[in-house]
Design a protein around this motif. Structure first.
Motif, PDB file in Angstrom:
ATOM      1  N   ALA A   1       0.825  -1.211   0.000  1.00  0.00           N
ATOM      2  CA  ALA A   1       0.000   0.000   0.000  1.00  0.00           C
ATOM      3  C   ALA A   1       0.858   1.259   0.000  1.00  0.00           C
ATOM      4  O   ALA A   1       2.053   1.235   0.332  1.00  0.00           O
ATOM      5  N   GLU A   2       0.223   2.370  -0.351  1.00  0.00           N
ATOM      6  CA  GLU A   2       0.883   3.669  -0.355  1.00  0.00           C
ATOM      7  C   GLU A   2       0.082   4.660   0.483  1.00  0.00           C
ATOM      8  O   GLU A   2      -1.135   4.499   0.664  1.00  0.00           O
ATOM      9  N   PHE A   3       0.786   5.679   0.960  1.00  0.00           N
ATOM     10  CA  PHE A   3       0.169   6.770   1.709  1.00  0.00           C
ATOM     11  C   PHE A   3       0.482   8.069   0.986  1.00  0.00           C
ATOM     12  O   PHE A   3       1.635   8.349   0.653  1.00  0.00           O
ATOM     13  N   LEU A   4      -0.565   8.865   0.728  1.00  0.00           N
ATOM     14  CA  LEU A   4      -0.416  10.126   0.004  1.00  0.00           C
ATOM     15  C   LEU A   4      -1.035  11.243   0.833  1.00  0.00           C
ATOM     16  O   LEU A   4      -2.191  11.154   1.248  1.00  0.00           O
ATOM     17  N   TYR A   5      -0.255  12.305   1.049  1.00  0.00           N
ATOM     18  CA  TYR A   5      -0.672  13.386   1.953  1.00  0.00           C
ATOM     19  C   TYR A   5      -0.309  14.736   1.355  1.00  0.00           C
ATOM     20  O   TYR A   5       0.733  14.882   0.701  1.00  0.00           O
ATOM     21  N   VAL A   6      -1.165  15.728   1.616  1.00  0.00           N
ATOM     22  CA  VAL A   6      -0.811  17.112   1.333  1.00  0.00           C
ATOM     23  C   VAL A   6      -1.154  17.946   2.556  1.00  0.00           C
ATOM     24  O   VAL A   6      -2.244  17.824   3.128  1.00  0.00           O
ATOM     25  N   GLY A   7      -0.193  18.763   2.991  1.00  0.00           N
ATOM     26  CA  GLY A   7      -0.382  19.619   4.155  1.00  0.00           C
ATOM     27  C   GLY A   7      -0.254  21.082   3.805  1.00  0.00           C
ATOM     28  O   GLY A   7       0.222  21.444   2.719  1.00  0.00           O
ATOM     29  N   PRO A   8      -0.641  21.978   4.727  1.00  0.00           N
ATOM     30  CA  PRO A   8      -0.781  23.401   4.415  1.00  0.00           C
ATOM     31  C   PRO A   8       0.470  24.248   4.567  1.00  0.00           C
ATOM     32  O   PRO A   8       0.394  25.468   4.449  1.00  0.00           O
ATOM     33  N   ARG A   9       1.607  23.629   4.836  1.00  0.00           N
ATOM     34  CA  ARG A   9       2.868  24.373   4.961  1.00  0.00           C
ATOM     35  C   ARG A   9       3.959  23.644   4.189  1.00  0.00           C
ATOM     36  O   ARG A   9       3.782  22.501   3.788  1.00  0.00           O
TER      37      ARG A   9
ATOM     38  N   GLU B   1       1.272  30.921  -0.911  1.00  0.00           N
ATOM     39  CA  GLU B   1       0.414  29.780  -0.585  1.00  0.00           C
ATOM     40  C   GLU B   1       1.273  28.519  -0.719  1.00  0.00           C
ATOM     41  O   GLU B   1       1.816  28.234  -1.787  1.00  0.00           O
ATOM     42  N   GLU B   2       1.385  27.766   0.365  1.00  0.00           N
ATOM     43  CA  GLU B   2       2.355  26.674   0.437  1.00  0.00           C
ATOM     44  C   GLU B   2       1.666  25.326   0.647  1.00  0.00           C
ATOM     45  O   GLU B   2       0.633  25.243   1.315  1.00  0.00           O
ATOM     46  N   ARG B   3       2.302  24.273   0.089  1.00  0.00           N
ATOM     47  CA  ARG B   3       1.832  22.910   0.319  1.00  0.00           C
ATOM     48  C   ARG B   3       3.032  21.972   0.420  1.00  0.00           C
ATOM     49  O   ARG B   3       4.061  22.176  -0.238  1.00  0.00           O
ATOM     50  N   TYR B   4       2.847  20.941   1.232  1.00  0.00           N
ATOM     51  CA  TYR B   4       3.847  19.883   1.416  1.00  0.00           C
ATOM     52  C   TYR B   4       3.179  18.567   1.042  1.00  0.00           C
ATOM     53  O   TYR B   4       2.170  18.181   1.640  1.00  0.00           O
ATOM     54  N   VAL B   5       3.705  17.907   0.026  1.00  0.00           N
ATOM     55  CA  VAL B   5       3.121  16.666  -0.474  1.00  0.00           C
ATOM     56  C   VAL B   5       4.085  15.521  -0.209  1.00  0.00           C
ATOM     57  O   VAL B   5       5.295  15.634  -0.467  1.00  0.00           O
ATOM     58  N   VAL B   6       3.562  14.418   0.300  1.00  0.00           N
ATOM     59  CA  VAL B   6       4.374  13.251   0.629  1.00  0.00           C
ATOM     60  C   VAL B   6       3.740  12.000   0.029  1.00  0.00           C
ATOM     61  O   VAL B   6       2.523  11.811   0.122  1.00  0.00           O
ATOM     62  N   LEU B   7       4.571  11.176  -0.548  1.00  0.00           N
ATOM     63  CA  LEU B   7       4.175   9.833  -0.989  1.00  0.00           C
ATOM     64  C   LEU B   7       5.064   8.842  -0.246  1.00  0.00           C
ATOM     65  O   LEU B   7       6.294   8.962  -0.280  1.00  0.00           O
TER      66      LEU B   7
END
Length: 227
Positions: free
Chosen positions: A144-152, A216-222
């Motif tokens: 499985a994979e985990f995908l996330y986007v956060g506000p900083r 406007e910032e985002r942090y994306v993680v896979l």
């Protein structure tokens, strides 16, 4: 919106957003002067859901679904789309907006509701609770994979929690787009949302006729389980 103060990001605060704005929506005006910084998350998500046709083998869990925009958009394309949110008002809206999804009220803490038990091939969180990371060992299918986007640009608890459960970051994207808010009240509301009251004076120091420029910032993680 009414002016009665509520603790930002409390259940009552989110419930007010649901009632007054019709969902989990930012209660301030903004103008982006570049691409939406969440497009990286969107592209990674769509890549995993296939080329627009239903992929019955894919099972998705969405953490912090809000009023269900992603569930409404994607649930019919996969074999299973389960989702949860901690706010009853948002859960009710998500169920109405995304009839193909299985939506539950949960905080990502305590016993997993029967309707949210895995395994899942993809766990996603669009600015949702990072506490779901600690539950990955019991929710995720092999591979499985985990995908996330956060506000900083940095959300340090994400890589820290992934490491704690034996998952590794396979990709990180930090996206910063020039934007502006048109009024001082919009800026105050945004600072409240971001829990950055110290930034309110920036309006008086730097605002111009078109408002206040900011990033406007985002942090994306896979991520996936460490092999």
């Amino acid at each position: 919106m009414t002016t009665e103060p509520l603790k930002p990001h409390s259940r009552e605060w989110y419930a007010r957003l649901a009632r007054e704005l019709g969902g989990y929506r930012h209660p301030w005006a903004r103008v982006l002067e570049g691409p939406d910084p969440e497009l990286t998350f969107d592209a990674l998500l769509m890549e995993r859901l296939g080329p627009g046709v239903r992929v019955p083998a894919v099972r998705v869990l969405e953490a912090g679904c809000g009023h269900g925009p992603d569930a409404a958009r994607f649930a019919s394309r996969v074999g299973r789309w389960a989702a949860f949110d901690a706010v009853p008002e948002l859960v009710a809206q998500a169920r109405g907006n995304a009839p193909h999804a299985d939506v539950h009220e949960w905080t990502a803490k305590g016993e997993v509701p029967s309707g949210l038990r895995g395994p899942f091939d993809l766990i996603v969180s669009r600015r949702g609770p990072t506490s779901v990371i600690l539950r990955l060992p019991e929710l995720a299918a092999p591979g499985a994979e985990f995908l996330y986007v956060g506000p900083r640009l940095d959300v340090p608890q994400v890589p820290d929690r992934l490491a704690a459960v034996g998952w590794e970051v396979r990709g990180e994207w930090r996206v910063s787009v020039r934007a502006r808010v048109p009024t001082r009240q919009d800026w105050v509301t945004r600072c409240e949302w971001m829990t950055e009251p110290e930034r309110v004076p920036e309006w008086d120091a730097h605002a111009g006729p078109d408002g206040l420029p900011y990033r406007e910032e985002r942090y994306v993680v896979l991520a996936s389980k460490r092999s």
